[in-house]
Design a protein around this motif. Structure first.
Motif, PDB file in Angstrom:
ATOM      1  N   ILE A 121       4.643  -4.449  -1.009  1.00 28.48           N
ATOM      2  CA  ILE A 121       3.275  -4.290  -0.519  1.00 28.48           C
ATOM      3  C   ILE A 121       2.424  -5.461  -0.990  1.00 28.48           C
ATOM      4  CG2 ILE A 121       2.551  -2.858  -2.477  1.00 28.48           C
ATOM      5  CD1 ILE A 121       0.844  -1.247  -0.404  1.00 28.48           C
ATOM      6  N   THR A 122       1.580  -5.962  -0.103  1.00 22.71           N
ATOM      7  CA  THR A 122       0.661  -7.039  -0.483  1.00 22.71           C
ATOM      8  C   THR A 122      -0.538  -6.430  -1.207  1.00 22.71           C
ATOM      9  OG1 THR A 122      -0.649  -6.928   1.547  1.00 22.71           O
ATOM     10  CG2 THR A 122       1.319  -8.372   1.576  1.00 22.71           C
ATOM     11  N   SER A 123      -1.253  -7.229  -1.955  1.00 20.59           N
ATOM     12  CA  SER A 123      -2.433  -6.719  -2.664  1.00 20.59           C
ATOM     13  C   SER A 123      -3.498  -6.246  -1.676  1.00 20.59           C
ATOM     14  CB  SER A 123      -2.998  -7.767  -3.623  1.00 20.59           C
ATOM     15  OG  SER A 123      -3.380  -8.926  -2.920  1.00 20.59           O
ATOM     16  N   LEU A 124      -3.640  -6.926  -0.548  1.00 23.33           N
ATOM     17  CA  LEU A 124      -4.601  -6.521   0.473  1.00 23.33           C
ATOM     18  C   LEU A 124      -4.241  -5.141   1.034  1.00 23.33           C
ATOM     19  CD1 LEU A 124      -7.043  -7.357   2.329  1.00 23.33           C
ATOM     20  CD2 LEU A 124      -5.285  -8.073   3.964  1.00 23.33           C
ATOM     21  N   ASP A 125      -2.972  -4.959   1.402  1.00 21.42           N
ATOM     22  CA  ASP A 125      -2.540  -3.671   1.934  1.00 21.42           C
ATOM     23  C   ASP A 125      -2.690  -2.576   0.884  1.00 21.42           C
ATOM     24  OD1 ASP A 125      -1.989  -4.773   4.395  1.00 21.42           O
ATOM     25  OD2 ASP A 125       0.178  -4.822   4.113  1.00 21.42           O
ATOM     26  N   ARG A 126      -2.369  -2.867  -0.363  1.00 23.91           N
ATOM     27  CA  ARG A 126      -2.503  -1.884  -1.445  1.00 23.91           C
ATOM     28  C   ARG A 126      -3.973  -1.444  -1.582  1.00 23.91           C
ATOM     29  NH1 ARG A 126      -0.045  -4.178  -5.581  1.00 23.91           N
ATOM     30  NH2 ARG A 126       1.820  -2.918  -5.401  1.00 23.91           N
ATOM     31  N   LYS A 127      -4.873  -2.411  -1.539  1.00 27.42           N
ATOM     32  CA  LYS A 127      -6.316  -2.119  -1.662  1.00 27.42           C
ATOM     33  C   LYS A 127      -6.770  -1.120  -0.600  1.00 27.42           C
ATOM     34  CE  LYS A 127     -10.665  -4.487  -0.662  1.00 27.42           C
ATOM     35  NZ  LYS A 127     -11.274  -5.788  -0.394  1.00 27.42           N
ATOM     36  N   TYR A 128      -6.448  -1.401   0.660  1.00 25.09           N
ATOM     37  CA  TYR A 128      -6.884  -0.540   1.750  1.00 25.09           C
ATOM     38  C   TYR A 128      -6.107   0.776   1.779  1.00 25.09           C
ATOM     39  CZ  TYR A 128     -10.201  -3.910   3.329  1.00 25.09           C
ATOM     40  OH  TYR A 128     -11.285  -4.744   3.378  1.00 25.09           O
ATOM     41  N   GLN A 129      -4.859   0.723   1.435  1.00 19.25           N
ATOM     42  CA  GLN A 129      -4.051   1.939   1.400  1.00 19.25           C
ATOM     43  C   GLN A 129      -4.603   2.914   0.356  1.00 19.25           C
ATOM     44  OE1 GLN A 129       0.173   1.196   1.624  1.00 19.25           O
ATOM     45  NE2 GLN A 129       0.596   2.952   0.349  1.00 19.25           N
ATOM     46  N   MET A 130      -4.892   2.428  -0.831  1.00 23.54           N
ATOM     47  CA  MET A 130      -5.419   3.293  -1.893  1.00 23.54           C
ATOM     48  C   MET A 130      -6.788   3.855  -1.507  1.00 23.54           C
ATOM     49  SD  MET A 130      -4.187   1.243  -5.300  1.00 23.54           S
ATOM     50  CE  MET A 130      -5.169   2.265  -6.375  1.00 23.54           C
ATOM     51  N   MET A 131      -7.659   3.017  -0.978  1.00 20.98           N
ATOM     52  CA  MET A 131      -8.997   3.449  -0.595  1.00 20.98           C
ATOM     53  C   MET A 131      -8.940   4.522   0.495  1.00 20.98           C
ATOM     54  SD  MET A 131     -12.141   1.206   0.994  1.00 20.98           S
ATOM     55  CE  MET A 131     -11.153   0.600   2.343  1.00 20.98           C
ATOM     56  N   LEU A 132      -8.141   4.281   1.523  1.00 18.40           N
ATOM     57  CA  LEU A 132      -8.103   5.203   2.650  1.00 18.40           C
ATOM     58  C   LEU A 132      -7.328   6.476   2.345  1.00 18.40           C
ATOM     59  CD1 LEU A 132      -7.785   2.644   5.554  1.00 18.40           C
ATOM     60  CD2 LEU A 132      -9.786   3.995   4.899  1.00 18.40           C
ATOM     61  N   GLU A 133      -6.269   6.384   1.549  1.00 22.67           N
ATOM     62  CA  GLU A 133      -5.569   7.601   1.135  1.00 22.67           C
ATOM     63  C   GLU A 133      -6.529   8.501   0.365  1.00 22.67           C
ATOM     64  OE1 GLU A 133      -2.135   6.310  -1.043  1.00 22.67           O
ATOM     65  OE2 GLU A 133      -0.860   6.328   0.735  1.00 22.67           O
TER      66      GLU A 133
END
Length: 169
Positions: A121-133
């Motif tokens: 996972i990229t840091s960008l994807d992790r950021k949005y994934q955590m926020m939206l989850e």
């Protein structure tokens, strides 16, 4: 107009309750203006102050039926098609700007599939994934009366049942 005790979704930050409605005693705000004081349901230290005449960043949470319908439709919701990698974050932001849970699912599906394809996972994807989850799970947990910590498993189980009834995965 909201009332004290009402539940709201504030941006992509999760579920809040309207704690107070009135003026604020801060030197940097207009003392004549009315505000909603929002208290995070999950974090006692997290408060937000929203002018009562601008409810564009808050909305009522989905109902139980709306949550179950959206969870059942998740296998059919398309992920985003990112044409330019340099604009990925802007595409994510554009998709979640209306605070619509279905668009949150689109971004999440995109991050999940990208991670699966890439093997990391990229840091960008992790950021949005955590926020939206966090935002989606807290809202669904409220609507369904299920702890947020159990939402991922609930969604997976519900999606599997939907898929096994002959729906497209």
């Amino acid at each position: 107009m909201l009332s004290r005790g009402d539940a709201v979704v504030y941006k992509c930050r999760g579920l809040y309750k309207v704690e107070e409605i009135g003026t604020l005693d801060f030197s940097f705000v207009d003392n004549e203006k009315q505000y909603y004081t929002l208290q995070s349901v999950e974090d006692a230290a997290d408060k937000a102050y929203i002018p009562t005449e601008d409810e564009s960043n808050i909305r009522r949470p989905v109902s139980r039926e709306e949550a179950l319908t959206l969870i059942g439709r998740m296998p059919q919701i398309e992920e985003l098609e990112i044409k330019n990698e340099k604009l990925r974050e802007q595409e994510y932001r554009n998709c979640i700007a209306d605070f619509c849970p279905e668009n949150w699912v689109r971004v999440l599906k995109t991050t999940y599939n990208r991670t699966k394809t890439r093997g990391s996972i990229t840091s960008l994807d992790r950021k949005y994934q955590m926020m939206l989850e966090h935002a989606l799970y807290s809202e669904f947990a409220f609507a369904l009366g299920i702890p947020a910590s159990e939402m991922q498993q609930f969604i997976e189980d519900h999606a599997e049942r939907s898929g096994s009834r002959g729906q497209k995965n």
